[in-house]
Design an enzyme around this catalytic site. Structure first.
Site, PDB file in Angstrom:
ATOM      1  N   PHE A  11       0.846  -1.203   0.000  1.00 28.05           N
ATOM      2  CA  PHE A  11       0.000   0.000   0.000  1.00 28.05           C
ATOM      3  C   PHE A  11       0.880   1.251   0.000  1.00 28.05           C
ATOM      4  O   PHE A  11       0.704   2.171   0.775  1.00 28.05           O
ATOM      5  CB  PHE A  11      -0.949  -0.026   1.210  1.00 28.05           C
ATOM      6  CG  PHE A  11      -2.163   0.850   1.038  1.00 28.05           C
ATOM      7  CD1 PHE A  11      -3.066   0.627   0.010  1.00 28.05           C
ATOM      8  CD2 PHE A  11      -2.409   1.903   1.914  1.00 28.05           C
ATOM      9  CE1 PHE A  11      -4.185   1.433  -0.162  1.00 28.05           C
ATOM     10  CE2 PHE A  11      -3.531   2.710   1.765  1.00 28.05           C
ATOM     11  CZ  PHE A  11      -4.417   2.477   0.720  1.00 28.05           C
ATOM     12  N   LYS A 128       7.931  -5.178 -11.499  1.00 27.45           N
ATOM     13  CA  LYS A 128       8.759  -5.670 -12.611  1.00 27.45           C
ATOM     14  C   LYS A 128       9.522  -6.941 -12.255  1.00 27.45           C
ATOM     15  O   LYS A 128       9.820  -7.751 -13.131  1.00 27.45           O
ATOM     16  CB  LYS A 128       9.786  -4.602 -13.002  1.00 27.45           C
ATOM     17  CG  LYS A 128       9.168  -3.419 -13.688  1.00 27.45           C
ATOM     18  CD  LYS A 128      10.079  -2.211 -13.656  1.00 27.45           C
ATOM     19  CE  LYS A 128      10.130  -1.573 -12.301  1.00 27.45           C
ATOM     20  NZ  LYS A 128       9.065  -0.664 -11.947  1.00 27.45           N
ATOM     21  N   GLU A 152       0.222  -4.700 -17.213  1.00 29.61           N
ATOM     22  CA  GLU A 152       0.386  -3.450 -17.962  1.00 29.61           C
ATOM     23  C   GLU A 152       1.330  -2.460 -17.278  1.00 29.61           C
ATOM     24  O   GLU A 152       2.158  -1.816 -17.911  1.00 29.61           O
ATOM     25  CB  GLU A 152      -0.986  -2.794 -18.186  1.00 29.61           C
ATOM     26  CG  GLU A 152      -0.920  -1.538 -19.037  1.00 29.61           C
ATOM     27  CD  GLU A 152      -0.245  -1.769 -20.388  1.00 29.61           C
ATOM     28  OE1 GLU A 152      -0.826  -2.480 -21.207  1.00 29.61           O
ATOM     29  OE2 GLU A 152       0.862  -1.259 -20.614  1.00 29.61           O
ATOM     30  N   GLY A 209       7.103  10.596  -6.005  1.00 30.62           N
ATOM     31  CA  GLY A 209       6.621   9.213  -6.163  1.00 30.62           C
ATOM     32  C   GLY A 209       7.035   8.565  -7.469  1.00 30.62           C
ATOM     33  O   GLY A 209       6.478   7.548  -7.863  1.00 30.62           O
ATOM     34  N   LYS A 227      12.636  -3.442 -17.595  1.00 30.69           N
ATOM     35  CA  LYS A 227      11.549  -3.189 -18.556  1.00 30.69           C
ATOM     36  C   LYS A 227      11.932  -3.688 -19.955  1.00 30.69           C
ATOM     37  O   LYS A 227      11.090  -4.216 -20.681  1.00 30.69           O
ATOM     38  CB  LYS A 227      11.220  -1.700 -18.578  1.00 30.69           C
ATOM     39  CG  LYS A 227      10.544  -1.252 -17.277  1.00 30.69           C
ATOM     40  CD  LYS A 227      10.502   0.251 -17.147  1.00 30.69           C
ATOM     41  CE  LYS A 227       9.827   0.660 -15.839  1.00 30.69           C
ATOM     42  NZ  LYS A 227      10.033   2.068 -15.495  1.00 30.69           N
ATOM     43  N   GLY A 324       4.656   7.590 -11.418  1.00 27.53           N
ATOM     44  CA  GLY A 324       3.765   8.457 -10.634  1.00 27.53           C
ATOM     45  C   GLY A 324       2.613   7.656 -10.066  1.00 27.53           C
ATOM     46  O   GLY A 324       2.248   6.614 -10.603  1.00 27.53           O
TER      47      GLY A 324
HETATM   48  N1  HSE Z   1      10.787   4.123 -10.810  1.00 31.83           N
HETATM   49  C1  HSE Z   1      10.114   3.886 -12.046  1.00 31.83           C
HETATM   50  C2  HSE Z   1      10.389   5.030 -13.000  1.00 31.83           C
HETATM   51  C3  HSE Z   1       8.649   3.784 -11.772  1.00 31.83           C
HETATM   52  O1  HSE Z   1      10.915   6.046 -12.566  1.00 31.83           O
HETATM   53  O2  HSE Z   1      10.129   4.910 -14.190  1.00 31.83           O
HETATM   54  C4  HSE Z   1       7.881   3.178 -12.883  1.00 31.83           C
HETATM   55  O3  HSE Z   1       8.326   1.887 -13.178  1.00 31.83           O
END
Ligand code: HSE
Length: 344
Positions: A11, A128, A152, A209, A227, A324
């Site tokens: 959370f 991820k 997603e 964030g 990614k 975000g």
């Molecule tokens: N920390 C990652 C970024 C968050 O800044 O892209 C999204 O995966």
């Protein structure tokens, strides 16, 4: 009205962003899609755990954590469960897995996902780690148990990169993918162009964030590399690991490097890419100087961009939020709507 009971493991930023969407949009979602979503359990190592079979009030959950109080101060049917007990006891239809990202083991998220899928729950995650490391196995378990796995938000947060690649470009044969896949570092590089120091912009990205709980993963390029692995394995039929990605982060770049590039009409960007050649898959993440008129050079702030080079369509480019609270919370909603459509 179709009702989906949800259990949230984790959370933090994303869980709260998603809960905010439910707080603000539940009525409109019900009207538009004929589906309602009830959070029946939340389990967070730091913020506490609780369960209520009739559903927990999203506003109350948010107010409680934002006031710095434990969730367990709220009166509910049960509290204090760990993740395993939550998944076993909550009776949810969908596990929303948002625990800490570990790109080396995928744990504890991978175990949570396996447990939920085997128990016949759909699972949705923005994490991820388990997807970069264990997606084929998780998909197999999901198929055996006739449930769905939504991923997603693992790439480009709520910008629908994987749905685009998996569903809409499925027949176009993706040969190469290149883009800006980390919001934190793109935000930092953009702010550093204003002369703000590395340390200050990193603290700012954490506050907003964008960054991972441990921002080393962002600035050293591990997040973007994770990614790239997901894109390669999910969209290009590869089976690479993080070790196959040539990786360099932005920790070596200073405000001086950035202003020097600007003086020559160029910008530094952390470029991630994967390419299929006849005999291998080449994947990399590295800081790259781009001419300011290069299409990716104008992508600033936490925005991400990805260009799919396909055999049948040529280049298809998607630009949108890459990090975000709300943007990543939206990815959960995107997967939930998709599960509702698939399973109706
Ligand atoms: N920390 C990652 C970024 C968050 O800044 O892209 C999204 O995966």
């Amino acid at each position: 009205m179709r009702t989906y009971k949800l259990a949230l493991i984790g959370f933090g930023n994303v869980g709260q962003g998603f809960t905010q969407i439910l707080r603000d949009q539940s009525e409109s979602l019900a009207q538009r899609f004929g589906a309602e979503y009830k959070i029946v359990a939340v389990c967070d190592k730091l913020k506490g755990s609780l369960y209520h079979p009739e559903g927990l009030d999203p506003a109350l959950l948010l107010d409680t954590v934002q006031a710095g109080k434990s969730l367990e101060t709220l009166k509910t049917e049960a509290s204090g469960w760990d993740a395993q007990e939550t998944i076993a006891g909550c009776g949810a239809d969908v596990l929303v897995e948002l625990s800490y990202t570990d790109l080396e083991t995928g744990e504890p998220a991978a175990s949570h996902l396996r447990q939920a899928l085997k128990a016949g729950m759909h699972a949705v995650t923005t994490n991820k780690g388990p997807i970069a490391l264990h997606f084929p196995e998780l998909l197999k378990i999901a198929r055996e148990n006739h449930v769905q796995v939504g991923i997603e938000g693992t790439v480009m947060s709520g910008t629908p990169t994987l749905h685009l690649g998996l569903d809409l470009l499925a027949g176009a044969e993706v040969q190469k993918i290149q883009g800006i896949l980390n919001g934190t570092t793109n935000y930092m590089l953009t702010q550093m162009e204003q002369g703000i120091s590395y340390g200050d912009v990193l603290a700012d990205a954490q506050e907003k964030g964008y960054a991972e709980a441990d921002p080393t993963g962002d600035v050293e390029g591990f997040d973007a590399a994770g990614k790239v692995v997901i894109l390669a394995n999910v969209l290009m039929g590869a089976s690479i690991t993080l070790n196959d990605v040539e990786r360099e982060g932005i920790t070596g770049l200073t405000v001086d490097d950035i202003t020097a590039a600007q003086a020559e009409g160029q910008r530094w960007k952390l470029i991630a890419g994967v390419e299929k050649t006849p005999d291998r898959i080449k994947a990399s993440v590295r800081p790259t100087r781009l001419a300011v008129d290069h299409p990716l050079a104008s992508v600033g702030g936490p925005t991400n961009a990805v260009t799919f080079t396909t055999a049948l369509l040529g280049d298809v480019t998607l630009i949108g939020p890459g990090a975000g609270r709300l943007a990543t919370g939206y990815a959960i909603l995107c997967d939930l709507i998709s599960i509702d459509r698939i399973t109706q």
